[in-house]
Motif scaffolding. Structure first.
Motif, short mmCIF file in Angstrom:
data_model
loop_
_atom_site.label_atom_id
_atom_site.label_comp_id
_atom_site.label_asym_id
_atom_site.label_seq_id
_atom_site.Cartn_x
_atom_site.Cartn_y
_atom_site.Cartn_z
N MET A 136 35.74 35.88 49.49
CA MET A 136 36.66 35.81 50.63
C MET A 136 38.01 35.21 50.23
SD MET A 136 35.23 37.37 53.05
CE MET A 136 34.44 38.40 51.82
N LEU A 137 37.99 34.25 49.32
CA LEU A 137 39.25 33.68 48.83
C LEU A 137 40.09 34.74 48.13
CD1 LEU A 137 38.10 30.17 47.58
CD2 LEU A 137 39.59 30.67 49.53
N GLY A 138 39.44 35.63 47.40
CA GLY A 138 40.16 36.75 46.80
C GLY A 138 40.84 37.60 47.85
N ASN A 139 40.12 37.84 48.96
CA ASN A 139 40.71 38.60 50.06
C ASN A 139 41.92 37.86 50.64
OD1 ASN A 139 38.71 40.50 49.75
ND2 ASN A 139 37.54 39.85 51.53
N VAL A 174 44.39 38.54 42.84
CA VAL A 174 44.16 37.33 42.06
C VAL A 174 44.78 37.48 40.67
CG1 VAL A 174 42.38 35.95 40.90
CG2 VAL A 174 42.13 36.55 43.33
N LEU A 175 44.58 38.64 40.05
CA LEU A 175 45.17 38.87 38.72
C LEU A 175 46.69 38.87 38.79
CD1 LEU A 175 42.75 41.55 37.23
CD2 LEU A 175 42.91 39.11 36.65
N GLU A 176 47.25 39.47 39.85
CA GLU A 176 48.71 39.46 40.01
C GLU A 176 49.23 38.04 40.18
OE1 GLU A 176 49.82 42.05 43.23
OE2 GLU A 176 48.80 43.77 42.31
N ALA A 177 48.56 37.25 41.00
CA ALA A 177 49.00 35.87 41.23
C ALA A 177 48.92 35.05 39.96
CB ALA A 177 48.16 35.23 42.33
N LEU A 178 47.83 35.17 39.24
CA LEU A 178 47.69 34.42 37.98
C LEU A 178 48.66 34.93 36.92
CD1 LEU A 178 43.82 34.04 37.66
CD2 LEU A 178 45.49 32.20 37.98
N GLY A 179 48.89 36.23 36.93
CA GLY A 179 49.79 36.84 35.94
C GLY A 179 51.21 36.36 36.03
N GLU A 180 51.58 35.77 37.17
CA GLU A 180 52.92 35.21 37.31
C GLU A 180 53.09 33.94 36.48
OE1 GLU A 180 53.54 34.65 41.50
OE2 GLU A 180 53.30 36.78 41.92
N SER A 181 51.97 33.27 36.16
CA SER A 181 52.02 32.00 35.42
C SER A 181 51.42 32.08 34.03
CB SER A 181 51.25 30.92 36.19
OG SER A 181 51.75 30.75 37.48
N VAL A 182 50.50 33.03 33.82
CA VAL A 182 49.67 33.02 32.61
C VAL A 182 49.50 34.44 32.07
CG1 VAL A 182 47.36 32.43 31.75
CG2 VAL A 182 48.37 31.08 33.58
N ASP A 183 49.48 34.56 30.75
CA ASP A 183 49.15 35.83 30.11
C ASP A 183 47.63 35.99 30.17
OD1 ASP A 183 48.74 38.07 28.57
OD2 ASP A 183 49.50 37.19 26.71
N LEU A 184 47.16 36.98 30.90
CA LEU A 184 45.73 37.17 31.09
C LEU A 184 45.10 38.13 30.08
CD1 LEU A 184 45.66 37.31 34.96
CD2 LEU A 184 44.85 35.47 33.49
#
Length: 169
Positions: A12-15, A34-44
């Motif tokens: 649900m947090l992902g949603n 989630v990947l887009e949000a993390l990708g703003e700060s970190v190379d995934l």
């Protein structure tokens, strides 16, 4: 979601992340958001998520990429800051309540998130070492015989305990 490994809450947090980014909250959009949000700060790297609960065998995240996220959270001053501090504590809380309890000196100094499927065991987080440094780690063991999963988990715990007890220089 983190301390007690509540997979429904994690999904649900992902949603909610998808909704915050202006998308429909859904099982498809959550992992992408989630990947887009993390990708703003970190190379995934080549991380691929099918769900945000971690229950899909099709999820792919290399230990290096997960460790990169953890490293970034330790020094971040944005929404990623302090992520590891929300993880269960070895010998004390959540899914680590019954782990790191013996004479191995890791109780109370390991903050980590468990990941367990019938043939996979993993642990990612941080540990305060014997010299007072904070080390982040990600350990994954895959393709384990189902009757050996507890033995594999003990191996992971032994590795993290070695990190806690070392000077690591």
């Amino acid at each position: 979601a983190l301390v007690h490994s509540d997979n429904v809450v994690a999904e649900m947090l992902g949603n909610e992340v998808a909704i915050a980014q202006g998308q429909d909250g859904s099982l498809e959009n959550g992992p992408k958001a989630v990947l887009e949000a993390l990708g703003e700060s970190v190379d995934l790297g080549r991380t691929h998520l099918v769900d945000t609960s971690g229950l899909s065998y099709d999820n792919r995240i290399a230990p290096h990429d997960l460790t990169t996220v953890l490293q970034a959270s330790v020094v971040a001053d944005d929404s990623l800051a302090g992520l590891v501090s929300y993880f269960p504590v070895g010998g004390l809380t959540g899914t680590l309540h019954d782990r790191f309890l013996d004479e191995r000196n890791a109780s109370g100094v390991v903050h980590a998130k468990t990941g367990t499927l019938s043939t996979v065991t993993s642990l990612a987080g941080g540990v305060l070492d014997a010299e007072g440094r904070y080390l982040v780690f990600s350990i994954q063991i895959d393709d384990v015989d189902k009757d050996k999963i507890l033995e594999a988990r003990k191996t992971v715990d032994d590795i993290v305990t070695a990190l806690a007890n070392c000077g690591c220089r």
